[in-house]
Design a protein around this motif. Sequence first.
Motif, PDB file in Angstrom:
ATOM      1  N   ARG A  66       0.819  -1.222   0.000  1.00 23.23           N
ATOM      2  CA  ARG A  66       0.000   0.000   0.000  1.00 23.23           C
ATOM      3  C   ARG A  66       0.847   1.264   0.000  1.00 23.23           C
ATOM      4  N   PHE A  67       1.959   1.246   0.701  1.00 27.46           N
ATOM      5  CA  PHE A  67       2.831   2.420   0.823  1.00 27.46           C
ATOM      6  C   PHE A  67       4.094   2.215  -0.008  1.00 27.46           C
ATOM      7  N   THR A  68       4.619   3.326  -0.534  1.00 21.43           N
ATOM      8  CA  THR A  68       5.866   3.289  -1.284  1.00 21.43           C
ATOM      9  C   THR A  68       6.773   4.421  -0.821  1.00 21.43           C
ATOM     10  N   ILE A  69       7.968   4.064  -0.388  1.00 25.58           N
ATOM     11  CA  ILE A  69       8.953   5.064   0.015  1.00 25.58           C
ATOM     12  C   ILE A  69       9.937   5.301  -1.120  1.00 25.58           C
ATOM     13  N   SER A  70      10.369   6.544  -1.268  1.00 22.03           N
ATOM     14  CA  SER A  70      11.380   6.874  -2.261  1.00 22.03           C
ATOM     15  C   SER A  70      12.207   8.047  -1.729  1.00 22.03           C
ATOM     16  N   ARG A  71      13.344   8.263  -2.343  1.00 19.76           N
ATOM     17  CA  ARG A  71      14.172   9.391  -1.924  1.00 19.76           C
ATOM     18  C   ARG A  71      14.875  10.003  -3.126  1.00 19.76           C
ATOM     19  N   ASP A  72      15.221  11.266  -2.977  1.00 21.69           N
ATOM     20  CA  ASP A  72      15.969  11.998  -3.990  1.00 21.69           C
ATOM     21  C   ASP A  72      17.231  12.501  -3.296  1.00 21.69           C
TER      22      ASP A  72
END
Length: 121
Positions: A66-72
């Motif tokens: 359900r959740f998606t983590i990402s980073r820049d």
Amino acid sequence: QVQLVESGGGLVQPGGSLRLSCAASGIIYSINNMGWYRQAPGKQRELVAGITSSGIINYVDSVKGRFTISRDNAKNAVYLQMNGLKPEDTAVYYCKAENVRGWGTEGSDYWGQGTQVTVSS
């Protein structure tokens, strides 16, 4: 001085979506792990999702799928896309940056101020 600024919380109906954002300000050379935690009333703060500087990700079982983590890394930012929200996701959500190296900081951890997420009809 490093600060983490969060945005994106709010009130949403069950099944809805929200996207949380967190950006670190200051002169930063590197950040090791970044993550999102949450704390519901009367409960301990728990890790929701974490991501390493090389992109290795982990989730708490209750949010998988359900959740998606990402980073820049260029923006020193981390994001949390939350879909299929449930009432039990209601909590204050905090971002965390670990082992931050930069101007005035050598390996310290930092927390955001927290943003309220409420899932209710």
